[in-house]
Design an enzyme around this catalytic site. Sequence first.
Site, PDB file in Angstrom:
ATOM      1  N   ARG A  13      46.255  28.455  28.919  1.00  0.00           N
ATOM      2  CA  ARG A  13      45.656  27.857  27.731  1.00  0.00           C
ATOM      3  C   ARG A  13      45.642  28.791  26.516  1.00  0.00           C
ATOM      4  O   ARG A  13      45.236  28.396  25.437  1.00  0.00           O
ATOM      5  CB  ARG A  13      44.204  27.446  28.032  1.00  0.00           C
ATOM      6  CG  ARG A  13      44.043  26.097  28.664  1.00  0.00           C
ATOM      7  CD  ARG A  13      44.388  25.006  27.636  1.00  0.00           C
ATOM      8  NE  ARG A  13      44.333  23.695  28.240  1.00  0.00           N
ATOM      9  CZ  ARG A  13      43.280  22.885  28.168  1.00  0.00           C
ATOM     10  NH1 ARG A  13      42.182  23.256  27.546  1.00  0.00           N
ATOM     11  NH2 ARG A  13      43.328  21.704  28.738  1.00  0.00           N
ATOM     12  N   HIS A  24      48.310  42.728  39.854  1.00  0.00           N
ATOM     13  CA  HIS A  24      49.758  42.938  40.000  1.00  0.00           C
ATOM     14  C   HIS A  24      50.397  42.548  38.674  1.00  0.00           C
ATOM     15  O   HIS A  24      50.860  41.414  38.505  1.00  0.00           O
ATOM     16  CB  HIS A  24      50.276  42.070  41.147  1.00  0.00           C
ATOM     17  CG  HIS A  24      51.658  42.403  41.588  1.00  0.00           C
ATOM     18  ND1 HIS A  24      52.047  42.376  42.900  1.00  0.00           N
ATOM     19  CD2 HIS A  24      52.763  42.756  40.895  1.00  0.00           C
ATOM     20  CE1 HIS A  24      53.321  42.710  42.997  1.00  0.00           C
ATOM     21  NE2 HIS A  24      53.781  42.936  41.792  1.00  0.00           N
ATOM     22  N   ASN A  49      42.566  39.924  44.902  1.00  0.00           N
ATOM     23  CA  ASN A  49      43.651  39.923  43.918  1.00  0.00           C
ATOM     24  C   ASN A  49      43.350  38.820  42.899  1.00  0.00           C
ATOM     25  O   ASN A  49      43.272  37.636  43.259  1.00  0.00           O
ATOM     26  CB  ASN A  49      44.972  39.662  44.649  1.00  0.00           C
ATOM     27  CG  ASN A  49      46.162  39.639  43.709  1.00  0.00           C
ATOM     28  OD1 ASN A  49      46.091  39.106  42.608  1.00  0.00           O
ATOM     29  ND2 ASN A  49      47.276  40.197  44.150  1.00  0.00           N
ATOM     30  N   GLY A  72      44.778  37.054  47.434  1.00  0.00           N
ATOM     31  CA  GLY A  72      44.676  36.368  46.157  1.00  0.00           C
ATOM     32  C   GLY A  72      44.810  34.867  46.271  1.00  0.00           C
ATOM     33  O   GLY A  72      43.832  34.127  46.147  1.00  0.00           O
ATOM     34  N   HIS A  73      46.003  34.400  46.574  1.00  0.00           N
ATOM     35  CA  HIS A  73      46.309  32.976  46.460  1.00  0.00           C
ATOM     36  C   HIS A  73      45.347  32.094  47.267  1.00  0.00           C
ATOM     37  O   HIS A  73      44.763  31.145  46.736  1.00  0.00           O
ATOM     38  CB  HIS A  73      47.757  32.741  46.890  1.00  0.00           C
ATOM     39  CG  HIS A  73      48.230  31.364  46.646  1.00  0.00           C
ATOM     40  ND1 HIS A  73      48.568  30.900  45.398  1.00  0.00           N
ATOM     41  CD2 HIS A  73      48.397  30.330  47.489  1.00  0.00           C
ATOM     42  CE1 HIS A  73      48.929  29.639  45.487  1.00  0.00           C
ATOM     43  NE2 HIS A  73      48.837  29.265  46.749  1.00  0.00           N
ATOM     44  N   HIS A 107      50.986  36.812  34.894  1.00  0.00           N
ATOM     45  CA  HIS A 107      49.687  36.920  35.569  1.00  0.00           C
ATOM     46  C   HIS A 107      48.824  37.899  34.763  1.00  0.00           C
ATOM     47  O   HIS A 107      48.678  37.714  33.561  1.00  0.00           O
ATOM     48  CB  HIS A 107      49.880  37.426  37.007  1.00  0.00           C
ATOM     49  CG  HIS A 107      50.661  36.498  37.888  1.00  0.00           C
ATOM     50  ND1 HIS A 107      51.606  36.923  38.784  1.00  0.00           N
ATOM     51  CD2 HIS A 107      50.620  35.154  38.015  1.00  0.00           C
ATOM     52  CE1 HIS A 107      52.122  35.887  39.432  1.00  0.00           C
ATOM     53  NE2 HIS A 107      51.534  34.800  38.985  1.00  0.00           N
ATOM     54  N   HIS A 124      49.354  39.547  51.819  1.00  0.00           N
ATOM     55  CA  HIS A 124      50.234  38.432  51.472  1.00  0.00           C
ATOM     56  C   HIS A 124      50.021  37.265  52.426  1.00  0.00           C
ATOM     57  O   HIS A 124      50.214  37.390  53.624  1.00  0.00           O
ATOM     58  CB  HIS A 124      51.726  38.790  51.442  1.00  0.00           C
ATOM     59  CG  HIS A 124      52.404  38.138  50.273  1.00  0.00           C
ATOM     60  ND1 HIS A 124      52.711  36.807  50.260  1.00  0.00           N
ATOM     61  CD2 HIS A 124      52.745  38.611  49.062  1.00  0.00           C
ATOM     62  CE1 HIS A 124      53.232  36.504  49.086  1.00  0.00           C
ATOM     63  NE2 HIS A 124      53.253  37.575  48.338  1.00  0.00           N
ATOM     64  N   ASP A 125      49.588  36.162  51.845  1.00  0.00           N
ATOM     65  CA  ASP A 125      49.384  34.910  52.584  1.00  0.00           C
ATOM     66  C   ASP A 125      48.319  35.003  53.664  1.00  0.00           C
ATOM     67  O   ASP A 125      48.291  34.178  54.582  1.00  0.00           O
ATOM     68  CB  ASP A 125      50.711  34.413  53.186  1.00  0.00           C
ATOM     69  CG  ASP A 125      51.712  34.032  52.115  1.00  0.00           C
ATOM     70  OD1 ASP A 125      51.303  33.369  51.142  1.00  0.00           O
ATOM     71  OD2 ASP A 125      52.888  34.419  52.224  1.00  0.00           O
ATOM     72  N   GLU A 153      49.111  47.005  41.742  1.00  0.00           N
ATOM     73  CA  GLU A 153      50.355  46.875  42.499  1.00  0.00           C
ATOM     74  C   GLU A 153      51.511  46.651  41.532  1.00  0.00           C
ATOM     75  O   GLU A 153      51.324  46.046  40.482  1.00  0.00           O
ATOM     76  CB  GLU A 153      50.349  45.614  43.361  1.00  0.00           C
ATOM     77  CG  GLU A 153      49.245  45.432  44.293  1.00  0.00           C
ATOM     78  CD  GLU A 153      49.327  44.056  44.968  1.00  0.00           C
ATOM     79  OE1 GLU A 153      48.745  43.944  46.042  1.00  0.00           O
ATOM     80  OE2 GLU A 153      49.963  43.125  44.431  1.00  0.00           O
TER      81      GLU A 153
HETATM   82  N1  PXP Z   1      50.171  42.343  48.330  1.00  0.00           N
HETATM   83  C1  PXP Z   1      51.189  42.295  47.450  1.00  0.00           C
HETATM   84  C2  PXP Z   1      52.088  43.480  47.339  1.00  0.00           C
HETATM   85  C3  PXP Z   1      51.390  41.176  46.627  1.00  0.00           C
HETATM   86  O1  PXP Z   1      52.415  41.147  45.771  1.00  0.00           O
HETATM   87  C4  PXP Z   1      50.497  40.095  46.734  1.00  0.00           C
HETATM   88  C5  PXP Z   1      50.670  38.906  45.820  1.00  0.00           C
HETATM   89  O2  PXP Z   1      50.490  39.305  44.497  1.00  0.00           O
HETATM   90  C6  PXP Z   1      49.448  40.185  47.660  1.00  0.00           C
HETATM   91  C7  PXP Z   1      49.318  41.313  48.460  1.00  0.00           C
HETATM   92  C8  PXP Z   1      48.452  39.073  47.840  1.00  0.00           C
HETATM   93  O3  PXP Z   1      49.101  37.950  48.353  1.00  0.00           O
HETATM   94  P1  PXP Z   1      48.377  36.530  48.338  1.00  0.00           P
HETATM   95  O4  PXP Z   1      48.229  36.138  46.896  1.00  0.00           O
HETATM   96  O5  PXP Z   1      49.303  35.644  49.097  1.00  0.00           O
HETATM   97  O6  PXP Z   1      47.045  36.702  49.000  1.00  0.00           O
END
Ligand code: PXP
Length: 242
Positions: A18, A43, A7, A213-214, A50, A190-191, A70
Amino acid sequence: MTRLSVNINKVALLRNSRGGNLPDLVQVARDCEDFGAEGITVHPRPDQRHVRFADIPALRSVVTTEFNIEGNPTPDFLELVLANPPHQCTLVPDATDQLTSDHGWDTRRHAGFLQEVTARLKAKNIRVSLFVDPDPRMVEGAKVVGADRVELYTGPYAHDFFKDPARAVAPYSEAAQAANALGIGLNAGHDLNLDNLRYFQEHCPGLLEVSIGHALISDALYYGLANVIRMYKRQMASKRAE
Ligand code: PXP
């Protein structure tokens, strides 16, 4: 085999801070694929903080692995996705001003809406995945509305992982088994991070894809810093030597 979709929203966030084109999102997408990513996820949120809607055509034209968009299927979002069909569209019930996604669909309550949107996307040959909490009833609801996959929301798993990994993963194992039994594909996200990813995969049979992503972009910063600081110092050392 579980595929890794990167992501790149956080890269866009840095660029947007910037106003220029550094880092170059399209180049980053290409490089992620060269370095082994098996998909690129974006996303585009309504406030465009973003990845922006305007980024989508160029990204779609360069991604050669799997392009996954997404988002909440608002009219604007659907227009964007249908005009630039990705391989996969993951529908997420996030609010306009939400910091990040924090819950899945109630696939039973929103069955009519989800069925209609899913059919529109599938008519364009776009694979449809629904973001859901790890609840077998929600997985079953996703199957009923015609989705190809579910993406399990792994935020609570990641939150509880260090306290009690077996307990944290249990509902996900159950949801994964339900998905397998129903014949609906299984994604998760996610996470997820370097600490909790392997355990999750080991306990969720049939996991097809994770989108991260994060943590991944944060790890890229940390693991890249030593090299980059050396490169900058080398520039100044060579100036002194001239
Ligand atoms: N899946 C969905 C639906 C999300 O909204 C996100 C965050 O944009 C992710 C996965 C990825 O999550 P993370 O950035 O915590 O890895």
